[in-house]
Structures are given as C-alpha cells and as structure tokens.
Design an enzyme around this catalytic site. Structure first.
Site, PDB file in Angstrom:
ATOM      1  N   HIS A 265       0.837  -1.209   0.000  1.00  0.00           N
ATOM      2  CA  HIS A 265       0.000   0.000   0.000  1.00  0.00           C
ATOM      3  C   HIS A 265       0.869   1.256   0.000  1.00  0.00           C
ATOM      4  CE1 HIS A 265      -3.628   2.359   1.354  1.00  0.00           C
ATOM      5  NE2 HIS A 265      -2.675   3.132   1.840  1.00  0.00           N
ATOM      6  N   GLU A 266       1.809   1.329   0.936  1.00  0.00           N
ATOM      7  CA  GLU A 266       2.649   2.522   1.037  1.00  0.00           C
ATOM      8  C   GLU A 266       3.566   2.668  -0.179  1.00  0.00           C
ATOM      9  OE1 GLU A 266       1.879   4.654   3.136  1.00  0.00           O
ATOM     10  OE2 GLU A 266       0.660   3.420   4.483  1.00  0.00           O
ATOM     11  N   HIS A 269       1.894   4.780  -2.732  1.00  0.00           N
ATOM     12  CA  HIS A 269       2.096   6.199  -2.438  1.00  0.00           C
ATOM     13  C   HIS A 269       3.497   6.637  -2.880  1.00  0.00           C
ATOM     14  CE1 HIS A 269      -1.539   7.081  -0.234  1.00  0.00           C
ATOM     15  NE2 HIS A 269      -1.324   6.165   0.693  1.00  0.00           N
ATOM     16  N   GLU A 295      -4.560   8.108  -2.628  1.00  0.00           N
ATOM     17  CA  GLU A 295      -5.025   6.813  -2.143  1.00  0.00           C
ATOM     18  C   GLU A 295      -5.398   5.881  -3.294  1.00  0.00           C
ATOM     19  OE1 GLU A 295      -4.595   5.777   0.743  1.00  0.00           O
ATOM     20  OE2 GLU A 295      -4.219   7.647   1.823  1.00  0.00           O
TER      21      GLU A 295
END
Length: 497
Positions: A265-266, A269, A295
């Site tokens: 997930h990160e 980003h 997001e």
C-alpha cells in the site's frame, strides 16, 4: 526571445524555497514517528512549531498578493497557468488562518500524537481524551476560519484541504449508495468463502525475514531505493518528498500479511511521489493532485494489483524463500489468504470488501465532530453503534482497536478519511480504463509483467501531478469523472464472478 514574466518568476522562487523548507519539516516529522527517542518529543514539537510559523509567514507574505495579481496578467503557458492556480489556492487557504492558530495546532497535534503511541496499546481512552479535545478545538477553529474565507460548510472546508472540489454532500451520497449494496455483498461473499478450503499460514514469522520480504516486494514494484527507504512506525504511513520518500510499516510475528500488504500500500504512495514531474519539482503544480488520487495509487497497488491472482503467483516463491515452503504459500492458496473477506476491527488490515464500512464510520463521526453535533467524549458510543451496525463487531471498552486505532485524529487530519474509499473507487476506475486500453492486461500481470500497469499510471496520473483539477484528471485518464459503478463491478467480479 523569451517573454518577460517577472511576477510569475518571483513566485516560483518563493515556492521553490517553501518546497526546500518543507523538505526539512517532513524529515523531522518522519524522524519523530520512526526514530526519535521519547525524551526528544517536546524539543521536536517546539522545533516543528517554529518551522510551521516560519512557513506560514512565508505563505502569507503580503507581497505574494501583488505578485499573484500581476502574474494573472502575464503571458503564461498552460502549465504555468496551472501552477499559478495552485499557488493562488494555497495563498487563500494560508491567509484564512492566523499564525498563532497554526502554531497552536502544531503543539497540540505533536503532544497528542506522541502520547497516543503509548496510550493506544494501554487502551487508555481517559488519558487520550484531554489531548484529543484540544486537537478538536483547534480543528473546529480552523474549520470556521477556512469556511468563512471559502464560503464552504465547516466539514467541507476541512475536506477541501485534502480533496479540492469534493463536498460532504457528494461524499454522503456516494457512501449512501454504497451502504445500499455493501452489506449484501459482504454476506454473499462470506457465504461463498465459507465453502472454500483455505490452508492457514503457520508461523512464527521472524521480523527480520518479514522486513527482507517487504523490501524484495518493493523492488518487484519498482520502488527506487536510491530515493527512499522503509522503516517501522506505530501506524504505517508515507512521508518525505519526491527526492527522498519515507515509507513505514509495522510487524506482527504471528502474521506476515499485514506488514507485507501495508508495505505494498505505502509503495503505491511512494511510487506516485517518486514519479511526479521532475522539470516542475518544487512548484505547487508538481505536487500530487489530491489525497483521493494519492489513495487511488496505494489502493491500485494493494488491492487492484496486490490482490490479483497473477500477483499471488509472483509473491509465492518470495514468501516461501522468506519463511520456508509450506502448503499455505502455494499461489492459489496464497491468493485465497490475500482475499479473505471477514469483518474485523482494524481498518488498515481490513479486506477491500469490508474496508469501505470503516471509512463510512469515520466520515460520519468526524463530520459530526467538526460541525459541533458531537463532542470528543461521544466518540466511543458513536463508534460502538456504527461498528455493530456496519460490521457486526462489538467494540465496547476496546479503545485501542476502536477509536484510538488511527493516527489521523491525533494529528488533526479531520476530513481525510473519505479519501480512502474515494481512492478505492478511482483505483477500480483506473484498472477498468487500463483493461479497455489493454485487453490482455490480466494475462500480462499473470506472466509477471507489471510494466503495463506502471506505465499507464505514470503517463496518466503520476506525470500529470496537479496540472488538472481532479475531475479533469479523471476525465483525461479514464474518459469520465468519478464513477463508483466501477468499484462495485470490480468487487462483484473478483469475489462473486
């Protein structure tokens, strides 16, 4: 022969300087969360407050108003016009807030977030509440001043900091529609998965091995370690600047999937930040478009790609190498582990089907808080009611896995939570557009070729940065503004198709 644009060039110099000072501020904030010894918190809070005041004075310098006005009349190209639009937006927002409030916010959030790190594992709501009340008081004053300047409602003014152009009425409508079909989908998927055989992974999973696995998967996802790193924090986050991206995760010895998928997930980003346009670096137009778009990148990586059966085939040998081969790590079973749907307490570890319920819960509570319809002391009762209604979970007395689980409210980030589910909707929309453009996309992912995904995102999202408004960006990338139907279609296809 270049045409003179003196006002615009003066603005560029100022915003370039702001970018460099913000770089230092972001590193100090990252270190506060990841490395700083507890005894340093007050000194760090004072230093960050000093920096917040300095940056605010720069952003509200009266000379900027004349330069912004003068630049409007100068012969600027399209990219420069977009940059000027973003400069003007930041100037208006900054001038709505007095320096004393900015500094008070910095102190209140530093104090609350630092204490939260030890209060959360201790389930200490009583100790947490006084600090949170101070943060909420500052946030309400911030909302009032932003609303007065912008003409928006109180919660809308807070949302606008993270998702320009989005209103609470629109978010409430979108989430209201989601509420009409999500409970039945959760039920249907639960029934279907109850009939499946799933082999559980057998731990323990040593933390050094987990960290090494996370870093290998980041490399698989083309994260540039020469311009970023992975660390550990109480709550996973991404920070830093495009030239130096800082990601964090957290580890559990009995389960490797939360740290692994949190890292994926990160990394979404991080890759967005690392691929923002370098020729405009330091200027507002080169910043990420909005937090829902941000997001959409993390959830494109974690959910759309990370939970894809083809990606499970890529992960399988890496997981076996990290922890030793076992039946649970076979690709088909690993994919089942990655896509288990089960209502749970923790948002960041929730599956993609139940995840929106966590966001709806927080959206409804924080909107009531900012608009004065509820107080911080009311949060546990509101939380318990919504967790029961939305996810069938009992959270009474469990504050650490309830209203204290996220870092957002301690840091004053009211208005951010809707961006998570809006981002999930955008991520589904991006992949729908990719599949129209590249009908063999799923076969490419299954074959281990992730470049088509990364190339499409780089071309359509990352390199566009803030050149366009969010609606225009979505229209250019996918042919339409936000359309939640793609999210519903994605979930139905993946879990019931």
């Amino acid at each position: 022969m270049s045409i003179a644009t003196p006002h615009y060039e003066a603005l560029k110099r100022t915003y370039g300087r702001l970018h460099r000072l913000t770089h230092l501020e972001s590193m100090a904030s990252w270190d506060q969360a990841a490395n700083m010894p507890p005894g340093g918190n007050q000194a760090r809070a004072d230093a960050l407050t000093e920096m917040a005041g300095l940056l605010h004075r720069m952003r509200t310098d009266p000379t900027l108003q004349a330069q912004l006005s003068g630049a409007e009349a100068e012969p600027l190209d399209e990219a420069q016009r977009a940059n000027l639009r973003e400069m003007s937006r930041e100037w208006r927002r900054s001038n709505a807030l007095p320096e004393a409030l900015v500094e008070r916010r910095s102190q209140a959030t530093s104090r609350c977030e630092h204490a939260w790190r030890s209060q959360r594992p201790a389930n200490d709501w009583a100790g947490f509440l006084p600090n949170l009340q101070q943060v909420l008081a500052v946030a309400r004053e911030e909302a009032r001043l932003l609303a007065e300047r912008s003409g928006l409602g109180l919660y809308d003014a807070m949302m606008d900091q993270y998702e320009p152009g989005m209103t609470s009425a629109t978010a409430a409508r979108v989430f209201g529609e989601l509420r009409t079909w999500l409970p039945e989908l959760i039920r249907a998927v639960g029934e279907r998965q109850a009939r499946e055989t799933v082999v559980p992974a057998v731990g323990p999973f040593p933390l050094p091995a987990q960290r090494a696995l996370c870093e290998r998967v980041m490399k698989l996802l083309d994260f540039d370690f020469s311009a970023g790193r992975l660390d550990v924090s109480t709550h996973p986050f991404s920070g830093g600047v495009p030239e130096d991206v800082r990601l964090t995760t957290r580890f559990y010895e009995d389960d490797f999937l939360p740290s692994l998928m949190g890292t994926v997930h990160e990394t979404g980003h991080g890759r967005y930040e690392q691929n923002l346009p370098r020729d405009l670096l330091g200027q507002p137009v080169a910043l990420a478009r909005s937090m829902a778009i941000h997001e959409s990148q993390s959830l494109a990586f974690e959910m759309q790609l990370g939970s894809h059966p083809g990606f499970a085939r890529l992960l399988s040998p890496l997981v076996s190498e990290a922890f030793g081969a076992q039946p649970a790590f076979e690709p088909a079973n690993l994919h089942k582990l990655l896509t288990r749907v089960k209502p749970s307490l923790i948002r960041v570890e929730a599956d993609e089907v139940t995840y929106p319920a966590h966001v709806i819960l927080r959206f409804e509570i924080e909107r009531a808080l900012i608009e004065g319809e509820a107080e911080a002391a009311d949060i546990p009762a509101m939380w318990d009611e919504r967790m029961r209604d939305l996810l069938g979970q009992d959270t009474r007395g469990n504050y650490k896995d309830g209203p204290m689980q996220d870092v957002h409210w301690p840091t004053g980030a009211f208005g951010y939570f809707p961006c998570y589910s809006l981002g999930a909707m955008y991520a589904a929309q991006w992949f729908a557009a990719m599949r129209r453009e590249m009908p063999a996309l799923d076969e490419q992912i299954a074959a281990g070729n992730l470049s088509p995904v990364f190339d499409w995102l780089k071309r359509n999202i990352w390199q566009q940065a803030s050149r366009w408004t969010t609606d225009e960006l979505a229209l250019r990338a996918s042919g339409e503004a936000l359309n939640p139907a793609h999210f519903r279609a994605h979930l139905t296809q993946r879990y019931l198709g």
